[in-house]
Design an enzyme around this catalytic site. Structure first.
Site, short mmCIF file in Angstrom:
data_model
loop_
_atom_site.label_atom_id
_atom_site.label_comp_id
_atom_site.label_asym_id
_atom_site.label_seq_id
_atom_site.Cartn_x
_atom_site.Cartn_y
_atom_site.Cartn_z
N GLY A 196 8.64 31.89 14.70
CA GLY A 196 7.37 32.09 15.57
C GLY A 196 7.66 32.17 16.95
O GLY A 196 7.41 33.01 17.76
N ALA A 236 4.96 23.64 8.35
CA ALA A 236 3.90 22.32 8.52
C ALA A 236 2.88 22.53 9.07
O ALA A 236 1.81 21.73 9.20
CB ALA A 236 4.95 21.60 9.50
N GLY A 287 0.73 28.23 5.32
CA GLY A 287 1.42 28.65 4.26
C GLY A 287 1.62 30.18 4.25
O GLY A 287 0.21 30.70 4.77
N HIS A 328 14.94 24.26 2.04
CA HIS A 328 14.39 23.81 3.16
C HIS A 328 14.08 25.02 4.05
O HIS A 328 15.32 25.91 4.24
CB HIS A 328 15.71 22.91 3.76
CG HIS A 328 15.35 22.35 5.10
ND1 HIS A 328 16.20 21.76 6.01
CD2 HIS A 328 13.96 22.47 6.00
CE1 HIS A 328 15.73 21.50 7.13
NE2 HIS A 328 14.49 21.68 7.02
N ASP A 329 12.88 25.17 4.52
CA ASP A 329 12.79 26.43 5.24
C ASP A 329 13.69 26.70 6.41
O ASP A 329 14.03 27.84 6.67
CB ASP A 329 11.29 26.23 6.18
CG ASP A 329 11.17 25.20 6.77
OD1 ASP A 329 11.81 24.44 6.92
OD2 ASP A 329 9.68 24.89 7.25
N THR A 332 7.14 24.95 14.20
CA THR A 332 6.54 23.73 14.43
C THR A 332 7.90 22.93 15.21
O THR A 332 7.35 21.97 16.17
CB THR A 332 5.95 22.85 13.40
OG1 THR A 332 5.01 23.58 12.78
CG2 THR A 332 5.57 21.49 13.50
#
Length: 492
Positions: free
Chosen positions: A410, A14, A17, A240-241, A263
């Site tokens: 992350g 989001a 990329g 879906h990530d 995110t």
């Protein structure tokens, strides 16, 4: 099983990329980033208000450039997989994209919520789809499109990864894990045509469902020529990530919780069957499809959006905001402010995040964090508290005896966040891998092409071997989360 080969992952988050190139084979998993690019929302004025959109054609251009670089570096690129954030889509007419897809943070979704709930209450929706309430769920966005008249002009809707796959191959399908976030999939995994009709959505708006690991098809000839990839196919992954990320969590799912932290922070457990209970609905837990028939039972937390938008605000104000420096300074701040409610709707939209946080503390009569390190500290403390609460609730509602918490994405690089989560949960935290989404993506497509074999546990074992997680131990003793009695029996 064939010898090792290369697979590419287009991973659209989001905020950014990337295109990753992986060398995969028995006991082998090497990952290389070949392209990274920003994913910034596009505000457009439509004559009445400012609307927020995604530049999906721009993302496709960047992804194609990344694939060209992957082809240059690869000796044998077997297939390509695509994943992205959930819920958003493109509307098509006669195969052409009608307009830039709306961003899920666009304010138009409120009218869609009202329109759906006028005919179907939240309790009935949850009983049908097992999905948590989020004001931007696809069903609400489509209802808003219906009110605007846009939906009447469309003959097809494609979720973002499916749209990219369509542009690459000319073939359309709706991958199941992402479809499960729309609100239009029943808990038995089939499209809920009755619900779609009830809220006024066209029949067969979405294409047929396809499973992760399905060969979508070869690249269109002009695309293959442009990218120098004549023999490459596209394979559906867990698009879906979060589904791809969870597939790459190196966990024992029977006794662990996961936090896929980017995110958003997705906090939950993996189950064999959905849990559809009043308690789960009230706690806003969702049942989404995972890999190999698993269920991702989880809850959304605002996530690193709070930090990234804070940093952007500091930069807009002219301050050079280095997040690593701010986190180091935040670690030295005494935790005297308490935590704020990360789920407060005021934090959803882009804007002055530090100001909104200060306003929250002022309105609640609490000491207000003023300095930049204090703001960062309360964000991390509040996220850790929300993560710990999510882990506790996931255990209680599902009956899972959680003994370990895994953080991937992350957020696994944020040492302060990982340690505070361990402290507040009273459980060890295992952090990593950072690129869990891309790893899950490439493993699913690699398995589909027989570069590796084995079940989900075997893939996770490979991840644990190649990317050993970092362990954080609670600094204060807290009672471990017990297995609750009778959890999951209050079925609607």
């Amino acid at each position: 099983m064939t010898p090792s080969g290369q697979v590419a992952a287009i991973d659209l988050g989001a905020t950014s990329g990337r295109v990753m190139l992986a060398d995969v084979g028995p006991g082998r998993l090497e990952l290389e980033q070949v392209a990274r690019f920003a994913n910034d929302p596009v505000p457009l004025w439509n004559g009445h208000r400012s609307a927020l959109h995604w530049d999906v054609p721009g993302l496709f251009r960047e992804a194609c450039a990344g694939l060209t670089e992957a082809a240059r570096r690869s000796e044998r690129l077997v297939t390509i997989g695509v994943d992205s954030w959930a819920v958003d889509y493109g509307l098509l007419r006669d195969g052409a994209l009608m307009s830039l897809p709306h961003h899920y943070r666009d304010s138009r979704t409120a009218q869609g919520v009202a329109a759906v709930h006028r005919v179907v209450g939240h309790a009935e929706l949850y009983a049908r789809n097992g999905l948590q309430f989020l004001p931007f769920n696809t069903i609400y966005q489509l209802a808003a499109e219906k009110l605007s008249g846009q939906l009447d002009l469309a003959d097809r809707a494609l979720l973002i990864p499916d749209l990219i796959g369509y542009w690459l191959t000319g073939r359309a399908g709706t991958e199941r894990t992402n479809a499960s976030t729309t609100g239009l999939l029943r808990t038995d995994g089939r499209w809920d045509d009755e619900l779609a009709q009830c809220v006024g959505l066209p029949d067969r708006l979405f294409p047929d469902l396809v499973e992760p690991g399905t060969e979508l098809g070869p690249l269109l000839p002009p695309v293959a020529d442009r990218l120098s990839l004549p023999a490459t196919t596209v394979t559906t992954v867990a698009s879906h990530d979060t589904a791809s990320a969870v597939a790459a969590v190196p966990m024992n799912a029977t006794a662990a919780a996961y936090i896929s932290c980017g995110t958003w922070g997705l906090v939950g457990v993996e189950l064999a069957h959905p849990v559809i209970t009043t308690a789960g609905r009230d706690a806003n837990f969702t049942n989404e499809a995972g890999v190999d028939g698993r269920v991702r039972y989880l809850h959304n937390v605002m996530g690193l959006w709070l930090l990234s938008e804070t940093v952007r605000q500091y930069e807009r104000a002219g301050f050079r905001a280095d997040l690593s420096e701010l986190l180091a300074q935040a670690a030295e701040v005494r935790p005297v402010f308490g935590v704020f409610d990360t789920a407060d709707p005021r934090f959803l939209a882009p804007g002055d995040m530090p100001g909104r946080i200060r306003d929250w503390y002022h309105e609640h009569g609490l000491q207000v964090p003023m300095t930049r390190p204090e703001i960062v500290r309360v964000i991390v403390e509040s996220l850790a508290a929300a993560f710990a609460d999510g882990v506790r609730l996931a255990a209680e509602l599902s009956g899972t005896p959680v003994r370990t918490v895994h953080i991937v994405g992350g957020g696994s690089q944020n040492r302060l966040l990982c340690q505070l989560t361990a402290d507040r949960a009273g459980l060890p935290v295992l952090a990593g891998p950072v690129e869990a989404t891309a790893i899950g993506n490439v493993l699913i497509s690699a398995r589909a092409h027989r570069l590796i074999d084995g079940d989900l546990d075997a893939m996770r074992h490979l991840v644990a071997t190649r990317f050993p997680p970092q362990r954080y131990v609670p600094r204060t003793h807290r009672t471990r989360i017990p297995r609750p009695v009778g959890a999951g029996k209050d079925l609607l």
